[in-house]
Scaffold this active site. Structure first.
Site, short mmCIF file in Angstrom:
data_model
loop_
_atom_site.label_atom_id
_atom_site.label_comp_id
_atom_site.label_asym_id
_atom_site.label_seq_id
_atom_site.Cartn_x
_atom_site.Cartn_y
_atom_site.Cartn_z
N SER A 22 -31.57 1.47 35.10
CA SER A 22 -31.48 2.71 34.31
C SER A 22 -31.47 2.43 32.82
O SER A 22 -31.03 1.37 32.37
CB SER A 22 -30.18 3.45 34.66
OG SER A 22 -30.38 4.37 35.70
N CYS A 25 -27.77 3.15 26.91
CA CYS A 25 -27.62 3.06 25.46
C CYS A 25 -26.74 1.87 25.08
O CYS A 25 -25.68 1.66 25.66
CB CYS A 25 -27.02 4.35 24.91
SG CYS A 25 -28.14 5.76 25.00
N TYR A 182 -28.44 16.56 26.04
CA TYR A 182 -29.22 16.32 24.84
C TYR A 182 -30.25 17.44 24.65
O TYR A 182 -30.26 18.42 25.39
CB TYR A 182 -29.85 14.92 24.89
CG TYR A 182 -28.78 13.85 24.97
CD1 TYR A 182 -27.75 13.81 24.04
CD2 TYR A 182 -28.75 12.92 26.01
CE1 TYR A 182 -26.74 12.86 24.12
CE2 TYR A 182 -27.74 11.98 26.10
CZ TYR A 182 -26.74 11.95 25.15
OH TYR A 182 -25.73 11.02 25.24
#
Length: 370
Positions: A22, A25, A182
């Site tokens: 995945s 961040c 987001y």
């Protein structure tokens, strides 16, 4: 034959197994530029044996960063900084390298998680954020600026430009980030989107801008390479985005030839009430797959090989994405292959690490020494 280690093709991209690393961040870029940390971090994951590695959420413009340390791909400098990282990976690994393109919207201008993760006021070095509506993510925060017509065009053009830069870098596929609260998720969710124009109100209107972004990114990226979308299947808040909405959105994306739907959840509201447990988001991926037939990626507390095997083998999802488990164990795919009686790709420098009882783990390889 292990289902988890069955090959799968996405357009011209041939994947040896159904394991995806995945996008995670790292908050370790400088002015959006990749650093030595990205070389180390992505380099080790590229040797994991997974079928696909997804580079972390990569901002399409500076204002779209979650934190000042977010990776970006919006100018020549950010593009150049990624080039040696990718070159190193390509030299030693044949893993498919894809990238998640993102804009944080009203969740931008935040501190790094280990610094508290809260909104950074403009007076303290932050920046004004942008969103569908001037509604703050959290009560008491400075409201974002509602995107006007010019702003909508600017952000769309930024996604297009980043997709073209990703193509120049030789990225194998891109994932449009429409999840986790987001910007594109903010357009989808009625909790964040209270516009009264053609981009707000009805489900059809709230889907309009994310679909436009997908179409623009898809058109800007090579036709033989895949483009997927990450979604939040539910907001976990009453009156928010639901799995039924997600299925409708996935159906529209299918009409536009989306290559996968990466099904996560939550993130748009601090009022969310999430019920955690092993594989807690897998039923959402299954629902999308069964309703639309779109290729799906299941995520969320998938940590054990047999668990991943059952998800793919039962047809609940086409892929499983591993995140924290891959950080804890960068050789997760090796260990899964050993447990499931499959083979996995490994660099020759590591061949002699193969335990004697697993002599075929790396396939038909030979290691000689005088």
């Amino acid at each position: 034959m292990s289902a988890l280690f069955t090959p799968k093709t996405l357009r011209s991209l041939q994947l040896p197994n159904r394991i995806v690393i995945s996008p995670m961040c790292q908050y370790s870029a400088e002015r959006g530029e990749a650093t030595a940390w990205h070389m180390i971090h992505l380099g080790q994951l590229a040797l994991s044996g997974a079928g696909m590695l997804v580079i972390e959420a990569t901002a399409v413009e500076p204002d779209g960063r979650i934190t000042p340390g977010d990776l970006g791909l919006w100018d020549d400098a950010t593009e150049a900084a990624l080039r040696p990282v990718l070159a190193a990976i390509r030299q030693y690994s044949d893993i498919a390298v894809t990238m998640q393109l993102a804009h944080a919207g009203r969740k931008a201008s935040s501190n790094k998680p280990w610094d508290g993760g809260q909104l950074i006021p403009v007076a303290d070095g932050g920046w004004m954020t942008h969103a569908p509506s001037a509604i703050p993510h959290k009560e008491g925060e400075t409201p974002p600026l509602a995107l006007d017509a010019a702003g909508l065009i600017r952000v769309k053009e930024a996604f297009v430009a980043s997709a073209k830069r990703a193509a120049r870098l030789g990225i194998d596929g891109i994932e449009v980030h429409a999840a986790h609260g987001y910007l594109l998720h903010q357009f989808l969710s009625p909790l964040a989107n209270q516009r009264t124009d053609e981009y707000g109100g009805s489900l059809e209107n709230r889907m309009r801008y994310p679909l436009e972004i997908f179409e623009a990114a898809r058109a800007a990226f090579p036709a033989d390479k895949p483009v997927g979308v990450r979604v939040s299947a539910t907001d976990w808040v009453e009156g928010g985005w639901t799995i039924e909405d997600t299925i409708a959105f996935a159906a529209e994306l299918k009409k536009r030839d989306v290559d996968w739907i990466d099904v996560s959840s939550g993130g748009v509201s601090p009022l969310q009430k999430i019920t955690l447990g092993p594989g807690y988001q897998v039923p959402y991926a299954q629902a999308v797959k069964e309703a639309t037939g779109v290729t799906t990626i299941a995520v969320g507390l998938i940590t054990e090989p047999q668990q991943a095997e059952a998800i793919v083998g039962s047809g609940k999802a086409d892929f499983v994405a591993i995140a924290r488990a891959a950080l804890y164990d960068p050789r997760w795919a090796w260990h899964a292959a050993a447990e499931l009686g499959a083979t996995v790709t490994a660099p020759p420098q590591y061949w002699r690490s193969q335990p004697r009882e697993l002599k075929n783990l790396f396939g038909d390889v030979a290691f000689g020494q005088r």
